[in-house]
Design a protein around this motif. Structure first.
Motif, short mmCIF file in Angstrom:
data_model
loop_
_atom_site.label_atom_id
_atom_site.label_comp_id
_atom_site.label_asym_id
_atom_site.label_seq_id
_atom_site.Cartn_x
_atom_site.Cartn_y
_atom_site.Cartn_z
N THR A 141 0.83 -1.20 0.00
CA THR A 141 0.00 0.00 0.00
C THR A 141 0.87 1.26 0.00
OG1 THR A 141 -1.79 -1.19 1.07
CG2 THR A 141 -1.85 1.20 1.24
N ASP A 159 -8.05 -4.30 -1.62
CA ASP A 159 -8.07 -5.00 -0.34
C ASP A 159 -9.45 -4.88 0.31
OD1 ASP A 159 -7.16 -6.50 1.73
OD2 ASP A 159 -5.44 -5.24 2.19
N ASP A 192 -3.61 -1.89 -6.03
CA ASP A 192 -3.01 -2.25 -4.75
C ASP A 192 -3.60 -3.58 -4.31
OD1 ASP A 192 -1.81 -2.32 -2.28
OD2 ASP A 192 -3.10 -0.79 -1.38
#
Ligand code: ADP
Ligand code: MG
Lengths: 86, 269
Positions: free
Chosen positions: B17, B40, B119
């Motif tokens: 991240t 996520d 991410d």
């Protein structure tokens, strides 16, 4: 060289140990990675069978999967310790 | 057409991240229209690291379900032009991301952006596969530590077999290594794998080395991507990485312990 330095020089640096362990495990995992899903299990079960008769290391069984024309060739290598059964 | 870049690692807590925020910011600063997406699901951290957590109204899953459109969900960064964030949902439903849904969102973004940074969540299962599936390039974030290196090797295997490109028989995506949390003094003492060790084991291109740095925590405390801390070692290392990503040839820095000057040697600890 002092007493303590002597021991320090004898001990392998931990990064070196890490590198060697990684090289072994990564090489093992790469072999079975592109093969069928049952390869790791096959490897483990073979190891268990061999251990009924001989005491061997974890890396005593190696599996290599090759392609020859349209044939898949499974190559098994079993390393036995020098001449000692149980 | 945007280039889709996945930031992935297998192992959690290695700096994905932090890296996604830094690289996305760096690309936008270089004038490329960039969107960064938090895959996520359930955790949602990217918005905090980017400092836009109070502006989240809709998220990635809302867009996939059609509860909001992309325009409503994308958060425009207040500091850097051309930088947009698509936050993750906090739903507990791990299956909220469908492959068709992700594909649709990426396609729509592609028309409007130069880069899309994904991410990835930790692991090598569904969430991580989803983040990697449509990628054109991959940044593999690795710490100089045994379990991280092993997981990176697994992820490299996945990138070469489980992405859309691999499935369609196209050339697979070249994963590039970003070694983070690197502590040269520990490497010199033989306590930590060196950058050469990790390169030798993983056998991939090196995008950069980010030093272990106090600046990363300060940056996340403040909600400012560390690449904007231009004085810091980590910030500069990320700037180098972005430049290399864009094709520039830059030498690697912060690989050795800085030599202490005379004053440092007299007074330093
Ligand atoms: N270069 C670095 N130096 C120091 N701490 C770092 C560095 N990179 C990441 N961290 C810290 O490591 C932790 C995990 O980082 P994060 O980016 O959230 O990892 P991930 O997304 O892979 O789980 C955070 O507390 C972050 O501040
Ligand atoms: Mg993360």
């Amino acid at each position: 060289m002092s007493f303590f330095d002597y021991f320090r020089a004898q001990k392998k640096k931990s990064a070196q140990v890490a590198k060697e362990r990684l090289q072994v495990i990564v090489a093992r995992e790469r072999v079975t990675r592109n093969g069928p899903d049952y390869l790791p299990l096959l490897q483990e079960e073979l190891l268990a069978v061999i251990r009924k008769y001989v005491e061997v290391d974890n890396d005593a069984v190696t599996i290599q999967l090759d392609r020859e024309g349209d044939c898949e060739v499974l190559e098994l290598n079993i390393t036995l310790p020098d001449g000692r059964g149980r | 057409m945007a280039k889709i870049v996945v930031v992935t690692s297998g192992k959690g807590g290695v700096g994905k991240t932090t890296t996604s925020a830094a690289i996305a910011t760096g690309l936008a600063q270089a004038g490329h229209r960039t969107a960064v997406i938090d895959f996520d699901v359930g955790l949602r951290n990217l918005d905090l690291i980017m400092g836009c957590e109070r502006r989240v109204v809709y998220d990635f899953v809302n867009v996939i379900h059609g509860d909001a459109n992309l325009k409503q969900a994308l958060i425009k960064d207040k500091r850097v032009d051309d930088l947009y964030i698509l936050p993750a949902s906090q739903t507990r439903d791990k299956d909220a991301l469908t492959q068709e849904g992700v594909e649709r969102v990426l396609q729509e973004l592609s028309a409007d952006f130069d880069y899309i940074i994904c991410d990835s969540p930790a692991g090598i299962e569904r969430g991580a596969l989803m983040a990697a599936y449509f990628a054109d390039e991959a940044i593999v974030v690795t710490n100089p530590e045994v379990s991280s290196v092993r997981d990176s090797d697994r992820i490299l295997g996945i990138l070469s077999s489980k992405t859309r490109r691999a499935e369609q028989g196209e050339p697979t995506i070249p994963g590039r290594l970003l070694l983070t949390r690197y502590a040269p003094e520990r490497v010199e003492r033989g306590e930590m794998l060196s950058v050469d060790d990790v390169r030798e084991i993983l056998a991939v291109d090196l995008l950069g080395v980010i030093p272990e740095s106090k600046a990363v925590l300060s940056a996340s405390n403040a909600g400012v991507p560390v690449i904007m801390d231009v004085e810091s070692d980590a910030g500069q290392a990320y700037q180098d990485a972005v430049a290399r990503f864009l094709g520039e040839d830059r030498p690697h820095r912060f690989l050795t312990v800085p030599k202490k000057g005379l004053l440092g040697r007299l007074f330093g600890g």
